[in-house]
Motif scaffolding. Sequence first.
Motif, short mmCIF file in Angstrom:
data_model
loop_
_atom_site.label_atom_id
_atom_site.label_comp_id
_atom_site.label_asym_id
_atom_site.label_seq_id
_atom_site.Cartn_x
_atom_site.Cartn_y
_atom_site.Cartn_z
N ASP A 50 0.74 -1.74 -0.14
CA ASP A 50 0.07 -0.07 0.15
C ASP A 50 0.60 1.07 0.22
O ASP A 50 0.55 2.21 0.95
CB ASP A 50 -1.15 0.10 1.31
CG ASP A 50 0.26 -0.13 2.39
OD1 ASP A 50 1.18 -0.22 2.48
OD2 ASP A 50 -0.54 -0.34 3.85
N CYS A 51 2.22 0.97 -0.43
CA CYS A 51 3.22 2.53 -0.60
C CYS A 51 2.05 3.47 -1.54
O CYS A 51 1.20 2.80 -2.10
CB CYS A 51 4.56 2.54 -0.95
SG CYS A 51 4.56 1.37 -2.72
N SER A 52 2.26 4.77 -1.27
CA SER A 52 2.25 5.52 -2.22
C SER A 52 3.02 7.17 -2.42
O SER A 52 3.91 6.91 -1.38
CB SER A 52 0.99 6.58 -2.01
OG SER A 52 0.41 6.85 -0.33
N GLN A 53 2.72 7.63 -3.30
CA GLN A 53 3.51 8.85 -3.34
C GLN A 53 3.39 9.73 -2.20
O GLN A 53 4.89 10.06 -1.32
CB GLN A 53 3.30 10.47 -4.03
CG GLN A 53 3.75 11.44 -4.58
CD GLN A 53 5.39 11.37 -6.20
OE1 GLN A 53 5.38 10.17 -6.09
NE2 GLN A 53 5.67 11.94 -5.45
N GLU A 54 2.35 10.19 -0.97
CA GLU A 54 1.78 10.45 0.09
C GLU A 54 2.86 9.83 1.02
O GLU A 54 3.33 10.96 1.61
CB GLU A 54 0.32 10.56 -0.13
CG GLU A 54 -0.24 11.48 -0.88
CD GLU A 54 -0.75 10.70 -2.34
OE1 GLU A 54 -1.08 10.94 -3.16
OE2 GLU A 54 -0.53 9.39 -2.66
N ARG A 55 2.56 8.42 0.74
CA ARG A 55 3.32 8.23 2.15
C ARG A 55 4.96 7.94 1.80
O ARG A 55 6.37 8.65 3.18
CB ARG A 55 3.66 6.30 1.99
CG ARG A 55 3.77 6.01 2.90
CD ARG A 55 2.94 4.38 3.33
NE ARG A 55 1.50 4.47 3.67
CZ ARG A 55 0.62 3.77 4.35
NH1 ARG A 55 1.26 2.51 4.75
NH2 ARG A 55 -0.50 3.11 4.36
N CYS B 5 10.60 1.23 -2.28
CA CYS B 5 9.87 0.72 -1.78
C CYS B 5 10.86 -0.91 -1.32
O CYS B 5 10.70 -1.40 -2.33
CB CYS B 5 8.82 0.24 -2.33
SG CYS B 5 7.22 -0.33 -1.15
N LYS C 6 8.88 -0.69 -6.12
CA LYS C 6 8.61 0.58 -6.95
C LYS C 6 9.19 1.49 -6.47
O LYS C 6 9.56 2.03 -5.52
CB LYS C 6 7.02 0.41 -6.49
CG LYS C 6 6.61 2.39 -7.48
CD LYS C 6 5.20 2.49 -6.61
CE LYS C 6 4.47 2.99 -8.18
NZ LYS C 6 2.53 3.54 -7.80
N TYR D 89 10.50 5.94 -6.06
CA TYR D 89 9.34 7.11 -6.84
C TYR D 89 10.96 8.33 -6.62
O TYR D 89 11.60 8.62 -5.77
CB TYR D 89 9.03 7.29 -4.54
CG TYR D 89 7.80 6.83 -5.03
CD1 TYR D 89 6.55 6.93 -5.42
CD2 TYR D 89 7.97 5.09 -4.62
CE1 TYR D 89 5.18 5.93 -4.98
CE2 TYR D 89 6.86 4.20 -4.38
CZ TYR D 89 5.52 5.04 -4.30
OH TYR D 89 4.54 4.24 -4.09
#
Length: 297
Positions: free
Chosen positions: A240-245, A272, A277, A279
Amino acid sequence: MSNDYITRVVSSDGAIRAYAAITTDMVNEAQRIHHMYPIPIAALGRTLTAAAMMGAMLKGENDTLTLQIKGDGPLGGIVAVADSRANVKGYVYNPDVDLPLKPNGKLDVGGAVGRNGYLSVVRDMGLKEPYTGQVPLVTGEIAEDLTYYYARSEQVPSAVALGVLVDVDLTVKVSGGFIIQLMPEADEKVAEKLESIISSIPPVTKMISEEMNAEDILKKVLDGFELGSFDRLNTQYRCDCSQERIERALISLGEKELTDIIENQGEAELTCHFCDKKYHFNKFELQDLLNKSKERP
């Protein structure tokens, strides 16, 4: 689409609760991401399987569980994170460990993990402080270490079995496991009967290879006990990684660290651990994050 799932059942008298999981697709997905040798596949697969079942035991919708195993062997350590919907993610510190087979022809997971170390379980239930339980490693084979953890840290007598069968092309043929726990209602006769059955059943991987599903496995393990109805829960590898995190992680580094990155590197790339992934942040994006970090109370 994953075919993996967990089944749960409680004996009619409430003396036993049991979980069994089929996790072949999940562990294949972990292998696709992390490109591991056979021993790390087996070690991470066992840990992910256990974490998925332990996640299914969580009560709150937003609760999470982190299972960490750290030994003095060449594998370094294993991390698996699960939520209450049995979504899991994980990694090993060293995916390239290779050791000779044990005398019985099995992968030497215990040798790769090592014995001097610990197993810890961190449950984050949205309280101020997460609950943490930790025990020293017993064998490094993971199932025995979890059995010891439940007895020592949570005072719940448990039987844990975990298995991953790796093919010659480094794909996972079958993966799964079970956790059987004695509730306070259980007496010594129940414990003795269960111990007798478990000591004589085949390995989990053999049962799954023979096309037994999770319900079949629990019926075999709990043969002779009256069981309630089975409850199924899907399980999968999911990051559940994301740009925001990732942005929040960079901001949390603080002004000095971010300024150093901007002045010395001019950009940043973070990967990650769980899904590989990448970033990327350019100088302007980092400057924006630096400004946000200055605004923090």
